[in-house]
Design a protein around this motif. Sequence first.
Motif, PDB file in Angstrom:
ATOM      1  N   VAL A 186      -4.646 -90.781 -25.067  1.00 27.29           N
ATOM      2  CA  VAL A 186      -5.496 -90.276 -26.146  1.00 27.29           C
ATOM      3  C   VAL A 186      -6.928 -90.098 -25.668  1.00 27.29           C
ATOM      4  O   VAL A 186      -7.636 -89.192 -26.115  1.00 27.29           O
ATOM      5  CB  VAL A 186      -5.406 -91.218 -27.356  1.00 27.29           C
ATOM      6  N   LEU A 189      -8.417 -86.789 -24.842  1.00 23.41           N
ATOM      7  CA  LEU A 189      -8.752 -85.845 -25.909  1.00 23.41           C
ATOM      8  C   LEU A 189     -10.246 -85.751 -26.171  1.00 23.41           C
ATOM      9  O   LEU A 189     -10.705 -84.787 -26.763  1.00 23.41           O
ATOM     10  CB  LEU A 189      -8.049 -86.267 -27.202  1.00 23.41           C
ATOM     11  N   TYR A 197      -8.016 -91.861 -33.311  1.00 18.69           N
ATOM     12  CA  TYR A 197      -6.809 -92.596 -32.902  1.00 18.69           C
ATOM     13  C   TYR A 197      -6.983 -94.086 -33.189  1.00 18.69           C
ATOM     14  O   TYR A 197      -6.091 -94.744 -33.736  1.00 18.69           O
ATOM     15  CB  TYR A 197      -6.526 -92.351 -31.431  1.00 18.69           C
ATOM     16  N   ALA A 207      -2.835 -84.482 -31.741  1.00 15.70           N
ATOM     17  CA  ALA A 207      -3.080 -84.927 -30.367  1.00 15.70           C
ATOM     18  C   ALA A 207      -2.478 -83.962 -29.367  1.00 15.70           C
ATOM     19  O   ALA A 207      -3.111 -83.590 -28.371  1.00 15.70           O
ATOM     20  CB  ALA A 207      -2.518 -86.328 -30.168  1.00 15.70           C
TER      21      ALA A 207
END
Length: 252
Positions: A186, A189, A197, A207
């Motif tokens: 994550v 990102l 998240y 995502a």
Amino acid sequence: MIRSALVLAGSRGPRDPVADYAGVPQKALVRIAGRTMLAHVTQVLRLAGFDRIAVSAGAADVADEVRRLGTQLIAPGPGPSASTAAGFEALGAPLLVTTADHALLRPEWVSDFIARVPATADVAVLLARRESVEAAAPGSKRTYLRFADGDWSGCNLFYLAHPRASCVIALWQRIERDRKRPWRIVRLLGIRPLFRYLRGTLTLAEAVARLGEIVGVEAAVVECPDGLAAVDVDKPADLDFVRDLGEDASGA
């Protein structure tokens, strides 16, 4: 149009616990219901309508099985993502990618997955919700990605729809290294999605779409309603589960 599929059947090390447990040299050669897992996956892909099937494998005994099955042999890379890159270069798009240890793979899972991939998507991945997996495979230990819309497990089915999907594979190599640590995935990102998240407000679809944006493609998630699709044979316990399931289905 020729429909192509790639089966990843490489070894992750000199000793595989599943192969050792089953008494065979390579995991792809483990026999379930009288045939190797590789033979099962190959037959399923043919039943799903694939004209050209290639297997990424380096071990000589797996290569012998590849030839016996009448499929194409492709030399593997140093890991699933590198092997996929080699297969994508050889076979082109569109390309379905799966694994030799997908011992419960069914033609309808494959066909339904491809039919539900959005027409604009460059790459898509099949996943199942924890609830579906636990209902279909109680006691099976799987790795889950936790998002706002639930916990998800991969089903070892990927679809590379267009040539530009090749740029996803390099990103996959990073994700591959961190697949047991979702927060690192994550983190790719960016700050805002990472905060979302951590707050539990980021969905899986968001995502995956963001990961696609990072490399300039459209990426999509397809949900499989059958939790058995998330069961592969990573551990001896998985092999016992799959074999027991086969016996139950046959009435043994």
